[in-house]
Structures are given as C-alpha cells and as structure tokens.
Design an enzyme around this catalytic site. Structure first.
Site, PDB file in Angstrom:
ATOM      1  N   THR A 195     -21.350 -19.834   0.878  1.00 23.65           N
ATOM      2  CA  THR A 195     -21.609 -20.255  -0.113  1.00 23.65           C
ATOM      3  C   THR A 195     -20.292 -19.875  -1.040  1.00 23.65           C
ATOM      4  O   THR A 195     -19.873 -18.704  -0.839  1.00 23.65           O
ATOM      5  CB  THR A 195     -22.811 -19.254  -0.962  1.00 23.65           C
ATOM      6  OG1 THR A 195     -23.965 -19.803  -0.315  1.00 23.65           O
ATOM      7  CG2 THR A 195     -22.717 -19.286  -2.426  1.00 23.65           C
ATOM      8  N   ASP A 226     -30.515 -17.149  -5.187  1.00 28.99           N
ATOM      9  CA  ASP A 226     -29.879 -16.296  -6.426  1.00 28.99           C
ATOM     10  C   ASP A 226     -28.733 -17.303  -7.129  1.00 28.99           C
ATOM     11  O   ASP A 226     -28.626 -17.365  -8.342  1.00 28.99           O
ATOM     12  CB  ASP A 226     -28.992 -15.079  -6.153  1.00 28.99           C
ATOM     13  CG  ASP A 226     -27.962 -15.346  -4.953  1.00 28.99           C
ATOM     14  OD1 ASP A 226     -28.306 -16.170  -4.000  1.00 28.99           O
ATOM     15  OD2 ASP A 226     -27.079 -14.786  -5.150  1.00 28.99           O
ATOM     16  N   THR A 246     -22.917 -13.520  -3.213  1.00 29.88           N
ATOM     17  CA  THR A 246     -23.109 -14.242  -1.981  1.00 29.88           C
ATOM     18  C   THR A 246     -24.152 -13.546  -1.006  1.00 29.88           C
ATOM     19  O   THR A 246     -24.071 -12.272  -1.033  1.00 29.88           O
ATOM     20  CB  THR A 246     -21.965 -14.788  -1.182  1.00 29.88           C
ATOM     21  OG1 THR A 246     -22.437 -15.574  -0.215  1.00 29.88           O
ATOM     22  CG2 THR A 246     -20.997 -13.638  -0.676  1.00 29.88           C
TER      23      THR A 246
HETATM   24  N1  ASP Z   1     -26.814 -16.668  -1.726  1.00 33.20           N
HETATM   25  C1  ASP Z   1     -27.491 -17.779  -1.188  1.00 33.20           C
HETATM   26  C2  ASP Z   1     -28.855 -18.210  -1.199  1.00 33.20           C
HETATM   27  O1  ASP Z   1     -29.570 -17.150  -1.157  1.00 33.20           O
HETATM   28  C3  ASP Z   1     -26.813 -17.947   0.368  1.00 33.20           C
HETATM   29  C4  ASP Z   1     -25.547 -17.463   0.520  1.00 33.20           C
HETATM   30  O2  ASP Z   1     -24.762 -16.855  -0.305  1.00 33.20           O
HETATM   31  O3  ASP Z   1     -25.102 -17.539   1.961  1.00 33.20           O
HETATM   32  O4  ASP Z   1     -29.150 -19.193  -1.559  1.00 33.20           O
END
Ligand code: ASP
Length: 339
Positions: A195, A226, A246
């Site tokens: 992300t 999030d 993230t």
């Molecule tokens: N934060 C992202 C989510 O939960 C995933 C990630 O950052 O890897 O959708």
C-alpha cells in the site's frame, strides 16, 4: 490474548536505493536523519520541498519530489507520486495488477487530503486504475467526501477516466490456485506490503497526502480497510503536519491512527515520537499485535519526519534536496530468527 512488553528495538541499516542519474542512493535509519529544521540567517524557517511514502517505492517519491522541486503544489505532486504505483503492474496491492478479492474482482480504495482541509475518498472501485486522482475529483467536483462501488465507477467515467481491466493473468492464476483451499487468513504478511501512502510538503510550506490500495488479498467482497478512511489511513492538518498508515487496516481504524499522530504532534511531539505513541496504543490494546503489521509515517510543517512499525522490516522513502533516501524504520518486535 497475548501481550508483549513494549520494547523499542533498533533497525539494522538496509540497502540504499538509487533511482536515476540525478538521485543519490543512501543507507540510513530514520533516526539517523538530520532532523533540525533549517533556518535562514535572519532566523526564519526555510522550507525544503519534501515527499515521503510508505515502503520502498523510490520512483514514486522521485516523481513527487521532482515535481515539488519544479514548484508544483503539494496536492498535484502527491497525486502524481502515488499514480506511479497505481500503474505499476508489479505492485500487487495497488492499482492495476493488484490481488483480487475472494470473488476474483480487483477492488480499490483511496483517499486524498488537501492543505485547506478538504478531502475525498473512493472505496471498493472496480475498473479504474488511478483511484487517488478519482478521490481528488470527488473532493473537488462533488458536494460529497466519499463515493463507493458502482457509484464511484460511474462518476469516474463521467469525469473521463478510462475503463481498464485491473486483473492480470498472473493474479487470476494465483486466485484460481487460492480458491482450491480458500484459506482466508486476514493477517498481513509482515514482510510484504505494498500500500502506498504519501505526504508532500511544497515550497509554500503546504502539506497534502494520499493513500491508495487494493487492501487485503482475497478479502471479503465489500471489505474496506483504513486506507481510504480520513483520520485512520491518512490525516493532514496544514497547521501541524500529516500522517499515513499501512498494515492491517482493521487495527488502524480502531485507534484512528493518523488523526492521533497529528494530534500528538499538535501537543508538541516530534513526528517520530507521535508515530511511536500511536503504535504503542495498538500494542497495549487487546488485539494480538504479534500477528499483524502496522506502520506509520509522519511529517511536520518543518519537513521533519518519523516512522515506526510493530514488526521489523518496514521502511519509508524520503525525497528531499534531490536525494531519495530509503529509511529503515525502528520497530517493536524483531523478525524471528531463522534456524
Ligand atoms: N492498510 C491496508 C488495508 O488494510 C493494507 C496495507 O497497508 O497493506 O486495506
């Protein structure tokens, strides 16, 4: 639920990233960065245009940083910066080429926040690559903040975004394999996140941010993490600074992580201290933090930055003064030793 003592560990120095003829690769930890706000001879703060992002995406910060150096505003630069990863087929958690949900559809989430406090977000959008730019359109062209699913897609076409198939053959094949067991573990592999969340500071001292993702691979249809939620995945206050997250979105949402970091900076904490406190809140919560990764990055109005993660292995890119640094983050838990 297990709880572990909150011990700050120090990250080992990693490999520097050089991304082009004009950029210098360099090996540093976030904590080793020069964090003194520069001042002019008259004592006025000097603003150095800066771009930071989650994980190792040197092309993205190079793009945003170069635009900032040419005088672009923070919002334009951040949208262009994250667009690099949205178009990157090798990034399986952002834009085209991302991992699909359990039904085989790639659905994307994104948000953006402008220096004037405006924000926009899109959630569970199919067939559109540049969802951060789409979130900006929601912010600028509608009376709303969030559009989801088909509504967001319909709006995208009305705004001239092209329809594109986001599922690559490789990801389709991986999904076909996954379906054989359908072993759904909503736990993020601590070594592999993609992300992209980015913060930019322009020559006028204004801060903007964007976050764009496909979320968790093989997630339930309709799941939103999030990343597109203002205050959780991203928050900016142009008087103070910004933060972006993230990792396992469900846990970031529970602590409204990015808003928390900006509020902690408002109370006088440095970006680094604020990121550490936001992670500490999660570590102290009943959730078993040994089973998931979360990382934050933050920047204040002086261009000072911070980052912190639960598990070892997180790093952020920081582009400042034509130098693109890969900064390893400090963390709570080291990676388990291999036998
Ligand atoms: N934060 C992202 C989510 O939960 C995933 C990630 O950052 O890897 O959708």
């Amino acid at each position: 639920m297990k709880r572990r003592s909150f011990i700050q560990r120090t990250a080992i120095t990693g490999v520097g990233m050089a991304t082009g003829a004009t950029l210098i690769g360099c090996q540093q930890k976030q904590g080793e960065q020069q964090q003194i706000a520069p001042k002019s001879a008259e004592g006025r703060p000097i603003i150095i245009p800066t771009a930071i992002c989650t994980w190792r995406f040197p092309e993205a910060t190079a793009k945003a940083g170069a635009l900032l150096s040419q005088g672009a505003n923070a919002l334009d630069a951040v949208i262009e910066g994250v667009a690099v990863e949205e178009a990157n087929l090798d990034n399986t958690t952002v834009g085209i080429g991302a991992t699909p949900d359990r039904d085989g559809a790639v659905t994307l989430d994104a948000c953006v926040m402008a220096p004037n406090g405006d924000c926009g977000a899109v959630m569970a959008v199919e067939n559109i690559v540049h969802v951060a730019a789409l979130a900006r359109k929601v912010m600028e062209e509608t009376p709303h903040v969030i559009l989801v699913g088909h509504g967001a897609e319909k709006f995208a076409y009305a705004q001239g975004f092209p329809k594109e198939d986001l599922l690559t053959e490789t990801e389709q094949q991986k999904w076909e394999q996954w379906k054989k067991t359908s072993n759904y573990q909503p736990v993020i592999n601590i070594e592999n996140h993609d992300t992209i969340g980015m913060l930019t500071l322009d020559k006028d001292g204004d801060i903007a941010g964007a976050c764009t993702t496909s979320g968790l691979g093989y997630k339930m249809k309709g799941r939103v993490g999030d990343s597109p939620i203002i205050g959780a995945g991203l928050f900016i206050d142009n008087e103070i600074g910004g933060a972006v997250a993230t990792g396992l979105g469900e846990e970031v949402i529970k602590t409204v992580g990015s808003f928390l970091i900006v509020e902690l900076m408002r109370q006088g904490k440095s970006p680094q201290e604020a990121c550490e406190e936001a992670i500490a809140r999660i570590v102290k919560s009943p959730s078993d933090h040994t089973q998931f990764q979360i990382a934050y990055i933050a920047m204040n109005k002086s261009g000072q930055t911070g980052s912190y993660s639960i598990h070892q292995g997180f790093s952020m890119m920081k582009y400042q003064n034509s130098i693109n640094n890969d900064l390893l983050s400090d963390y709570v838990l080291p990676l388990p030793e291999k036998n």
